[in-house]
Design a protein around this motif. Structure first.
Motif, PDB file in Angstrom:
ATOM      1  N   ASP A 505      77.956 -41.228  -0.624  1.00 16.54           N
ATOM      2  CA  ASP A 505      76.690 -40.832  -1.250  1.00 16.54           C
ATOM      3  C   ASP A 505      75.619 -40.579  -0.194  1.00 16.54           C
ATOM      4  OD1 ASP A 505      75.248 -40.131  -3.465  1.00 16.54           O
ATOM      5  OD2 ASP A 505      74.646 -42.173  -3.995  1.00 16.54           O
ATOM      6  N   SER A 508      72.500 -37.642  -0.817  1.00 15.48           N
ATOM      7  CA  SER A 508      71.693 -37.748  -2.041  1.00 15.48           C
ATOM      8  C   SER A 508      70.273 -37.224  -1.854  1.00 15.48           C
ATOM      9  CB  SER A 508      71.640 -39.214  -2.500  1.00 15.48           C
ATOM     10  OG  SER A 508      71.126 -40.032  -1.465  1.00 15.48           O
ATOM     11  N   TYR A 512      70.301 -28.976  -3.113  1.00 11.99           N
ATOM     12  CA  TYR A 512      71.626 -28.450  -3.479  1.00 11.99           C
ATOM     13  C   TYR A 512      72.123 -27.419  -2.473  1.00 11.99           C
ATOM     14  CZ  TYR A 512      71.534 -30.793  -8.005  1.00 11.99           C
ATOM     15  OH  TYR A 512      71.524 -31.753  -8.981  1.00 11.99           O
ATOM     16  N   SER A 535      79.948 -39.443  -4.551  1.00 18.17           N
ATOM     17  CA  SER A 535      78.711 -38.835  -5.032  1.00 18.17           C
ATOM     18  C   SER A 535      78.498 -39.129  -6.510  1.00 18.17           C
ATOM     19  CB  SER A 535      78.737 -37.321  -4.794  1.00 18.17           C
ATOM     20  OG  SER A 535      77.530 -36.734  -5.231  1.00 18.17           O
ATOM     21  N   GLN A 536      77.224 -39.059  -6.898  1.00 20.27           N
ATOM     22  CA  GLN A 536      76.871 -39.167  -8.323  1.00 20.27           C
ATOM     23  C   GLN A 536      76.777 -37.781  -8.944  1.00 20.27           C
ATOM     24  OE1 GLN A 536      76.636 -41.957  -9.865  1.00 20.27           O
ATOM     25  NE2 GLN A 536      75.977 -43.582  -8.470  1.00 20.27           N
ATOM     26  N   ARG A 537      76.761 -36.746  -8.053  1.00 18.00           N
ATOM     27  CA  ARG A 537      76.557 -35.379  -8.541  1.00 18.00           C
ATOM     28  C   ARG A 537      77.885 -34.644  -8.592  1.00 18.00           C
ATOM     29  NH1 ARG A 537      71.348 -33.973  -4.780  1.00 18.00           N
ATOM     30  NH2 ARG A 537      72.994 -33.119  -3.450  1.00 18.00           N
ATOM     31  N   THR A 538      78.210 -34.109  -9.734  1.00 18.83           N
ATOM     32  CA  THR A 538      79.460 -33.358  -9.862  1.00 18.83           C
ATOM     33  C   THR A 538      79.437 -32.090  -9.018  1.00 18.83           C
ATOM     34  OG1 THR A 538      78.579 -32.300 -11.857  1.00 18.83           O
ATOM     35  CG2 THR A 538      79.998 -34.226 -12.165  1.00 18.83           C
ATOM     36  N   SER A 539      78.228 -31.553  -8.762  1.00 19.25           N
ATOM     37  CA  SER A 539      78.128 -30.334  -7.947  1.00 19.25           C
ATOM     38  C   SER A 539      78.613 -30.567  -6.525  1.00 19.25           C
ATOM     39  CB  SER A 539      76.670 -29.844  -7.918  1.00 19.25           C
ATOM     40  OG  SER A 539      75.832 -30.823  -7.332  1.00 19.25           O
ATOM     41  N   SER A 540      78.505 -31.818  -6.046  1.00 20.42           N
ATOM     42  CA  SER A 540      78.896 -32.129  -4.671  1.00 20.42           C
ATOM     43  C   SER A 540      80.401 -32.245  -4.505  1.00 20.42           C
ATOM     44  CB  SER A 540      78.238 -33.450  -4.221  1.00 20.42           C
ATOM     45  OG  SER A 540      76.836 -33.327  -4.221  1.00 20.42           O
ATOM     46  N   TYR A 575      79.603 -34.833 -16.252  1.00 19.17           N
ATOM     47  CA  TYR A 575      79.292 -33.422 -16.014  1.00 19.17           C
ATOM     48  C   TYR A 575      78.279 -32.900 -17.028  1.00 19.17           C
ATOM     49  CZ  TYR A 575      79.936 -28.396 -15.451  1.00 19.17           C
ATOM     50  OH  TYR A 575      79.717 -27.059 -15.258  1.00 19.17           O
ATOM     51  N   GLN A 578      74.698 -33.855 -16.587  1.00 22.64           N
ATOM     52  CA  GLN A 578      73.986 -33.164 -15.514  1.00 22.64           C
ATOM     53  C   GLN A 578      73.819 -31.673 -15.806  1.00 22.64           C
ATOM     54  OE1 GLN A 578      76.165 -34.082 -11.916  1.00 22.64           O
ATOM     55  NE2 GLN A 578      75.936 -36.294 -12.205  1.00 22.64           N
ATOM     56  N   TYR A 579      74.741 -31.102 -16.590  1.00 24.50           N
ATOM     57  CA  TYR A 579      74.666 -29.687 -16.967  1.00 24.50           C
ATOM     58  C   TYR A 579      74.774 -29.601 -18.494  1.00 24.50           C
ATOM     59  CZ  TYR A 579      75.772 -29.011 -12.044  1.00 24.50           C
ATOM     60  OH  TYR A 579      75.762 -29.060 -10.666  1.00 24.50           O
TER      61      TYR A 579
END
Length: 582
Positions: A505, A508, A512, A535-540, A575, A578-579
Motif C-alpha cells: 500500500d 496510496s 491515479y 492495495s485498497q484500490r482495484t485500479s492499482s 470494485y 469504488q466504481y
C-alpha cells in the motif's frame, strides 16, 4: 545485573586502579587527625611555632597527595564506566536489531527506548560511583575505628556500637527501597509510552480537539509516577536524618567519655580531637555510602530491566537453522510461468498473545516475473501475508517457499537480499537523498540511482531540490510531502534490483496517473522481478497477472480482474464500491 558486569573485563586495569587510588587517598585522610593531634599536644602545648608550621605543611602535602590520588581514581573510574556504558549500549542495540517483529511488538518501543537511555545511564553512573566509593567508604569507616582503638580502648567502644547500628539502618532501608525503585521504573515506562504516543499523534489529537483529554491521561499517569517517587523518596530521605542522629549522639557520648579520660590523665586533648575527627569522617563516609547504596539500588533495578531485554531470544536467528520440513527441493509449477518464485503451502499465522489465527489456509504459488495484486478489507491480513515472505514474522503453520526453499532455511541476510519491500508508512532517515537511496546498495552508481528514481517516478522530486541527490532530508522526511516520501522509498527498494518487490500500500498518496506510470515502469524493469502489490484500490491491481482477495485472513478468491468480477463476491463488492454502476 551480574551478566552485564562481564563488560568490565576489558577494563580490568581501570577497575583495579580506581579503587586502589581511592584507598590511597583514604589512607592519607586517616593520617590527618594524627597530625592534628601532634599540633595540639606538641606544637601548641610547647608553643613551638616551627613545629606547628612543619605539621601544617605536612597536612597540606597530605591534602595535595590525596587530591592527586582522587583525580587519578576519578580518571580510571570514568574511563571504565564510560567504556562499560558504551559497550552495553552497543550490545543492547545489536540485540534489539536481531529481534523479530514479534519480540519488538511484545516489549514495546517506548520500553526499549527507556532501556537504551535512562536505564543504561543509571547503570553507568552506578559503576562510576562504585569504583570510586564502594571500597573507600567502608575502608575509612573501619580504618577510623581501628585508629580509634589505637588511641583509647574505652573511647573506641563507642565506635564499635555506632557502626553496626548505622549499618543496620542503611541496609534495612536498602532492602525496603529496592522493589519500590523497580515500580518507579515501570511507571516511568508508562509515562514515556503516553508521551511518545502523544508526540507522534499530535496532529490527530489537535484535529479531534482532544488536547484536554490527553492532558488528563498524561497527568493521571504522571501523578501515579510522582506518588511512587515521593513514597520511595521519603524512605530514602529518612536515611540521612537517622544517620545524623546516631552519629551526633555518638559524638556527644564520645566527648563525654573523652572528657572523663582527659580529666583522669588517660587521654590528651589532641587525642580527643582526633577521636571526634574520626567520628566525623565516619559520618561523612556513611552518608556517602547510604547515598551510594540508594544509587546502586536504582542501578540494580535498571540493570535487571536491561538484562531482561538481553535475555529475550529471537524467534528468527540470523543464520538459518534448517527448520524447514524437507519440502525445500520441491518446486510447484505456476501456470504458464515456469518454476515458482514464491509459494505458500497451507500457511497459517497467529500473532503472539492473539487468540485466533490472523491468516489461515493460505495456499498459492507465484511464478518468476509475475505481478500479484493483494486486496481485501481492513484487517483482512494483507500486510501480514506479505510480511511472511521476507520473514518479518514466521508462519505458525504451513510453509513459505522462495525459489523452492523454505524461508526458514535461508540465512536472513541472504533472504532479504532477494526482497525489496516498501512499507505502508514511508520512512526516510536524516541525511541526504543519496544516503537514503543507498541503503539497499551502498556502492550504487549515480546512474543506478537515477534509473531507480525514474522507475519510481521520483526523478522530478530530486531534480526539483537544490543539490539534487545531495539535498538534505530531515528526520522522518518532514521536508517532503507524503507522495514524495512514498516515491523515494520505492526508489530506495528498487536500487538493489530485488528479485521480489513488495509494495505494501505504498502508492496510496499518489494520484491515479502517477500510480499507473509507476506500475507500467515496474513491469518494464530489467530482470523482471516478481511483484506483490498490496492495495485498497482495484485500479492499482486490476492489470496484475494474478489477484489474491483476502477476507478475514482467508483467501476468498484468486484470479484475474475479469475472473474475480464474475466469480468472487468480495472482490466485486470492493470494485463496485469504488466504481458505482451507472
Amino acid at each position: 545485573m551480574k551478566k552485564l558486569l562481564v563488560l568490565l573485563k576489558d577494563y580490568k586495569k581501570e577497575s583495579v586502579l580506581a579503587p586502589l587510588f581511592k584507598m590511597l587517598e583514604a589512607s592519607f585522610e586517616l593520617i590527618v587527625p594524627l597530625v592534628v593531634t601532634a599540633i595540639i599536644d606538641v606544637g601548641i602545648a610547647r608553643r613551638d611555632s616551627a613545629y606547628i608550621l612543619r605539621m601544617c605543611l605536612a597536612m597540606v602535602a597530605l591534602g595535595l597527595i590525596g587530591l592527586a590520588c582522587s583525580v587519578t581514581a576519578q580518571y580510571f573510574a570514568a574511563k571504565a564506566a564510560s567504556g562499560f556504558g558504551t559497550k552495553l549500549r552497543h550490545w543492547l542495540f545489536a540485540h534489539i536489531q536481531q529481534l523479530s517483529f514479534t519480540e519488538i511488538d511484545q516489549v514495546g518501543t517506548s520500553t526499549l527506548i527507556t532501556r537504551m537511555t535512562s536505564d543504561i545511564n543509571q547503570v553507568q553512573s552506578a559503576v562510576n560511583m562504585v569504583l570510586r566509593l564502594f571500597l573507600r567508604s567502608p575502608f575509612i569507616v573501619f580504618g577510623a575505628m581501628v585508629m580509634a582503638f589505637t588511641i583509647d580502648l574505652k573511647a573506641a567502644l563507642v565506635f564499635a556500637v555506632t557502626i553496626p547500628l548505622l549499618s543496620l539502618v542503611v541496609f534495612g532501608i536498602m532492602i525496603v527501597s529496592i522493589p519500590l525503585y523497580r515500580k518507579v521504573q515501570e511507571r516511568l515506562d508508562k509515562v514515556l509510552g503516553i508521551t511518545r504516543e502523544n508526540l507522534a499523534g499530535a496532529r490527530v489529537i489537535r484535529a479531534f480537539h482532544k488536547e484536554e483529554e490527553e492532558k488528563s491521561r498524561f497527568e493521571e499517569s504522571l501523578e501515579s509516577l510522582t506518588f511512587m517517587q515521593n513514597h520511595v523518596g521519603k524512605i530514602s530521605a529518612f536515611l540521612n536524618p537517622v544517620t545524623y542522629v546516631i552519629i551526633n549522639g555518638a559524638t556527644i557520648l564520645l566527648l563525654y567519655t573523652g572528657a572523663l579520660q582527659v580529666d583522669a590523665g588517660v587521654l590528651t586533648q589532641g587525642e580527643v580531637v582526633a577521636l571526634v575527627n574520626y567520628m566525623s569522617q565516619i559520618l561523612v563516609e556513611l552518608v556517602k555510602l547510604a547515598n551510594l547504596i540508594v544509587l546502586i539500588t536504582k542501578a540494580v533495578a535498571c540493570g535487571n530491566r536491561v538484562e531482561s531485554v538481553l535475555a529475550i531470544k529471537s524467534s528468527m536467528p540470523k543464520d538459518a537453522e534448517g527448520s524447514g520440513s524437507g519440502l525445500g527441493g520441491e518446486r510447484r509449477e505456476a501456470a504458464g510461468s515456469g518454476p515458482c518464485k514464491v509459494q505458500f503451502c497451507q500457511v497459517g499465522l497467529s500473532y503472539q498473545g492473539a487468540g485466533a489465527e490472523s491468516l489461515s489456509g493460505i495456499d498459492f504459488s507465484v511464478g518468476k516475473g509475475e505481478t500479484v495484486g493483494i486486496i481485501g478489507g481492513t484487517g483482512s491480513g494483507k500486510t501480514s501475508l506479505v510480511h511472511l515472505i521476507p520473514r518479518f514474522y514466521d508462519a505458525t503453520r504451513g510453509e513459505v517457499l522462495v525459489d523452492g526453499k523454505n524461508v526458514k532455511d535461508y540465512p536472513l541476510e541472504e533472504l532479504r537480499q532477494k526482497v525489496g519491500i516498501v512499507m505502508q508508512r514511508a520512512v526516510l532517515f536524516q541525511g541526504t537523498i543519496r544516503e537514503n537511496l543507498c541503503w539497499g546498495k551502498p556502492d550504487a552508481t549515480e546512474e543506478e540511482l537515477y534509473q531507480a528514481l525514474e522507475t519510481a517516478q521520483a526523478r522530478e522530486v530530486v531534480e526539483g531540490k537544490e543539490g539534487k541527490l545531495e539535498a538534505y532530508v530531515e528526520q522522518g522526511g518532514k521536508n517532503f510531502s507524503g507522495g514524495q516520501r512514498q516515491r523515494l522509498t520505492i526508489a530506495r527498494a528498487l536500487v538493489r534490483k530485488p528479485e521480489i518487490l513488495i509494495l505494501d500500500d505504498s502508492a496510496s498518496a499518489l494520484d491515479y496517473a502517477t500510480d499507473a506510470r509507476l506500475r507500467k515502469a515496474i513491469r518494464e524493469m530489467e530482470g523482471s522481478p516478481t511483484v506483490f502489490i498490496v492495495s485498497q484500490r482495484t485500479s492499482s491491481i486490476q492489470h496484475a497477472d494474478k489477484i489474491i482477495v483476502l477476507d478475514d485472513g482467508e483467501i476468498a478468491g484468486i484470479g484475474t480482474h475479469g475472473q474475480l468480477l464474475e466469480g468472487c463476491e468480495v472482490y466485486r463488492e470492493i470494485y463496485e464500491s469504488q466504481y458505482k454502476r451507472q
